[in-house]
Enzyme design. Structure first.
Site, PDB file in Angstrom:
ATOM      1  N   CYS A  23     -41.208 -16.397 -54.541  1.00  0.00           N
ATOM      2  CA  CYS A  23     -41.691 -15.568 -54.435  1.00  0.00           C
ATOM      3  C   CYS A  23     -42.986 -14.820 -54.937  1.00  0.00           C
ATOM      4  O   CYS A  23     -43.274 -14.012 -54.250  1.00  0.00           O
ATOM      5  CB  CYS A  23     -40.976 -14.225 -53.815  1.00  0.00           C
ATOM      6  SG  CYS A  23     -39.406 -13.870 -54.356  1.00  0.00           S
ATOM      7  N   GLU A  32     -34.803  -7.645 -51.910  1.00  0.00           N
ATOM      8  CA  GLU A  32     -36.012  -8.412 -52.321  1.00  0.00           C
ATOM      9  C   GLU A  32     -36.653  -9.244 -51.468  1.00  0.00           C
ATOM     10  O   GLU A  32     -36.024 -10.198 -51.627  1.00  0.00           O
ATOM     11  CB  GLU A  32     -36.262  -8.851 -53.873  1.00  0.00           C
ATOM     12  CG  GLU A  32     -36.727  -9.200 -54.378  1.00  0.00           C
ATOM     13  CD  GLU A  32     -37.462 -10.585 -54.641  1.00  0.00           C
ATOM     14  OE1 GLU A  32     -38.210 -11.116 -53.937  1.00  0.00           O
ATOM     15  OE2 GLU A  32     -36.989 -11.744 -55.794  1.00  0.00           O
TER      16      GLU A  32
END
Length: 489
Positions: A295, A261
Site C-alpha cells: 500500500c 491501515e
C-alpha cells in the site's frame, strides 16, 4: 508444518482444534501447486476464541512487564531457530522472492517481536503537573496530583493482510501482547499457514492458554464473527478501504476501538531539480517490490514538465531490467501476484488505462514464457490525466501511472487530489522546498528523497487510508487506553 503446529487445525484457548468448517487448499502463486490445507473456522469457533481471550485477559494484563517481555523474546528465539523453514513456507504461500521471504517477511516479523519485548518495559505512567484548586462547591482547597496511565484495551482482534504473512501479524500481535492485551488473530485466507507457525512459537515460548488464538478461514463470515463478537474490545485491521469501512460500521455500534491501515495511492512528486536516477531507483524498486502488492508504493508519479520525458525514459529502461519469473530463482525481482483473481483484476486495470487514453510504454501483457503461476509484467502508463481511474484507484499490482505538472502548487494539488493519504514522496534538489511541500501533503508519511522507512516513526494514513498510528512506541499507544488517576496531596 512443524509438529508444534498441526496442519489444518485452529488454535483456540491453548488447544489445537479441528475446524468445524473443514479445510481449503492454500495455493502457491508461482506454481499453482497446493502448499497445504488451511482450517475453516465456524462462527461459533471464532466466538469461542474471543471468549478464551476474554477469560485470559485478567491474568495476562496483570502479568509483570518483564514476564511479558520474556515470552516475546523467547518466541523470537524460536522463530529464529526455524527461520529457514518459515521462509520456505512464507514464500510458497505468498509468492514472495527468496530475499523478500527471508529478509522482509520472516526477519522483520522476528525483529518486531524483539522490539516489543523491549516495548513491554517502556513506562506506562506519566506524571502531570500538580494543580492548586481553591475551595468551592466540589470541596475544600487542595493540591491535586495526576497520573496519565496507559492501560491495555482488552481483547484485540487482529485481521491481517496477505502481502506479508509474518511482518504484518507480528506488528499487531507483539505490541498488543506487550501492553497486556489478549488477541484473536484472523489471518488472510490466501497465506494463513505462517500465522499458525507464529502461534506455535508463542505457545512454546510460554504464552498462557487463551492469550493468543488463531481462527482462519476463506469465508467472510469468519472475519465478520471476529469483529462482531461482544468479547472483543478492539479491531486492528490491515486491508482494503472497502472492507475497512464495513468493519468500522460494525465497531461503531458498540464503540470498539479501531486501528485501520487501509489502501493507498502514493504520489511521488518529482521536481525538475531532482536527482532523476535516485528518483527512478526509488520509484522502480518500490512499485515492483512484492509485485506491487504494497500500500506504500508510489504508483502515481507526478513529474514536473521539464523532466517529464526524461523521467519516463529512465523509468522505462528501469522496468526493462526487472526480471519477472520464479521467485525461487536467483535474480528474480518480480514474482507472481497472490492469486488468479488478483492477476485478472490488475490486468483489467491495465486494459482500462488503455481505454482511458493512457499509453503503455512498458509491460501491459502477461509474460509469455511463464505457463503456470499468476504473473503480471511491471507496467508503465504515461500520458495520464488526473481524472483517470488508473490514477485515482488502488490497483495493488506492479502498475504505475505518470502525470505531468507545471509548478509547485499544481504538484501539491495533484498529490492531494486523492481519497487516499498513506505515504507520499518528494524528490527535489532543494531540500527546503522538499520539506515545504512535504508539510502540505495530506498523507500520514512523506519520504523526502528516499523510499526508506524509519521504523520508530508513526505509520498510518490520512483520509481513507486509515485510522490511528502504529510502529515503534506508537503501536504500544495504539493498543492501550489512557486512564487518569487524580489524588489530593
Amino acid at each position: 508444518m512443524t509438529a508444534a503446529a498441526p496442519e489444518g487445525k485452529l488454535f483456540v484457548g491453548g488447544e489445537w482444534v479441528e475446524p468445524a468448517g473443514g479445510h481449503y487448499a492454500v495455493i502457491d502463486p508461482a506454481t499453482e501447486a497446493v502448499v497445504g490445507q488451511a482450517p475453516e473456522a465456524s462462527r461459533e469457533q471464532v466466538h469461542q476464541a474471543a471468549a478464551a481471550a476474554r477469560d485470559a485477559f485478567a491474568a495476562w494484563s496483570r502479568t509483570a512487564p518483564e514476564d511479558r517481555a520474556a515470552v516475546l523474546d523467547r518466541a523470537a528465539d524460536l522463530m529464529q531457530r526455524d527461520v529457514a523453514a518459515h521462509a520456505e513456507l512464507a514464500q510458497a504461500e505468498s509468492g514472495a522472492t527468496t530475499a523478500t521471504a527471508r529478509g522482509m517477511q520472516v526477519a522483520v516479523g522476528i525483529a518486531r517481536f524483539r522490539r516489543y519485548a523491549k516495548g513491554a518495559l517502556e513506562p506506562v505512567e506519566q506524571g502531570l503537573p500538580p494543580q492548586v484548586n481553591a475551595a468551592g462547591p466540589m470541596g475544600g482547597a487542595a493540591v491535586l496530583g495526576a497520573l496519565a496511565v496507559r492501560q491495555p484495551v482488552g481483547v484485540v482482534t487482529c485481521i491481517t493482510s496477505y502481502n506479508n504473512p509474518w511482518a504484518n501479524p507480528a506488528g499487531k500481535v507483539a505490541p498488543a501482547l506487550a501492553m497486556g492485551n489478549t488477541v484473536v488473530v484472523k489471518p488472510a485466507p490466501q497465506d494463513p499457514l505462517s500465522v499458525y507457525r507464529m502461534a506455535a512459537a508463542l505457545e512454546e515460548a510460554g504464552a498462557p492458554a487463551g492469550v493468543v488464538n488463531v481462527v482462519g478461514g476463506a469465508s467472510a463470515d469468519v472475519g465478520a464473527a471476529a469483529v462482531d463478537t461482544p468479547d472483543v474490545d478492539m479491531v486492528s485491521f490491515t486491508g482494503s478501504t472497502a472492507v475497512g469501512r464495513r468493519i468500522g460500521e460494525v465497531c461503531g455500534r458498540t464503540m470498539k476501538r479501531q486501528l485501520m491501515e487501509l489502501g493507498g495511492k502514493g504520489a511521488a512528486v518529482v521536481f525538475e531539480d531532482a536527482d532523476l536516477d535516485a528518483a527512478v531507483a526509488g520509484i522502480g524498486t518500490t512499485f515492483s517490490f512484492y509485485s506491487g502488492q504494497i500500500c506504500t508504493a508510489p504508483t502515481r508519479v507526478l513529474a514536473q514538465r521539464g523532466v517529464y520525458q526524461a523521467l519516463v525514459d529512465k523509468l522505462t529502461r528501469y522496468i526493462g531490467r526487472l526480471t519477472v519469473g520464479d521467485p525461487r530463482a536467483r535474480g528474480t525481482v518480480v514474482g507472481p501476484v497472490i492469486s488468479a483473481a488478483h492477476r485478472d483484476r490488475v490486468e483489467s486495470y491495465v486494459d482500462l488505462g488503455r481505454k482511458e487514453g493512457a499509453r503503455i510504454v512498458a509491460g501491459g501483457e502477461r509474460p509469455a514464457d511463464l505457463e503456470r503461476g499468476f504473473y503480471v509484467a511491471p507496467t508503465l502508463l504515461v500520458d495520464c490525466t488526473p481524472d483517470m481511474r488508473v490514477v485515482r484507484e488502488e490497483i495493488f499490482g506492479p502498475v504505475v501511472a505518470v502525470v505531468p505538472f507545471d509548478d509547485e502548487d499544481e504538484g501539491v494539488a495533484l498529490a492531494n487530489d486523492s481519497e487516499y493519504g498513506l505515504l507520499d514522496y518528494v524528490w527535489s534538489g532543494d531540500v527546503a522546498r522538499a520539506f515545504r511541500v512535504a508539510r502540505q501533503l495530506r498523507a500520514g508519511g512523506v519520504g523526502v528523497n528516499t523510499v526508506g522507512r524509519n521504523m520508530e516513526a508513526p505509520f498510518g494514513g490520512f483520509k481513507q487510508s486509515g485510522v490511528g498510528r502504529d510502529v515503534g512506541s506508537y503501536a504500544l499507544h495504539a493498543y492501550s487506553e489512557l486512564q487518569a488517576i487524580v489524588w489530593a496531596g
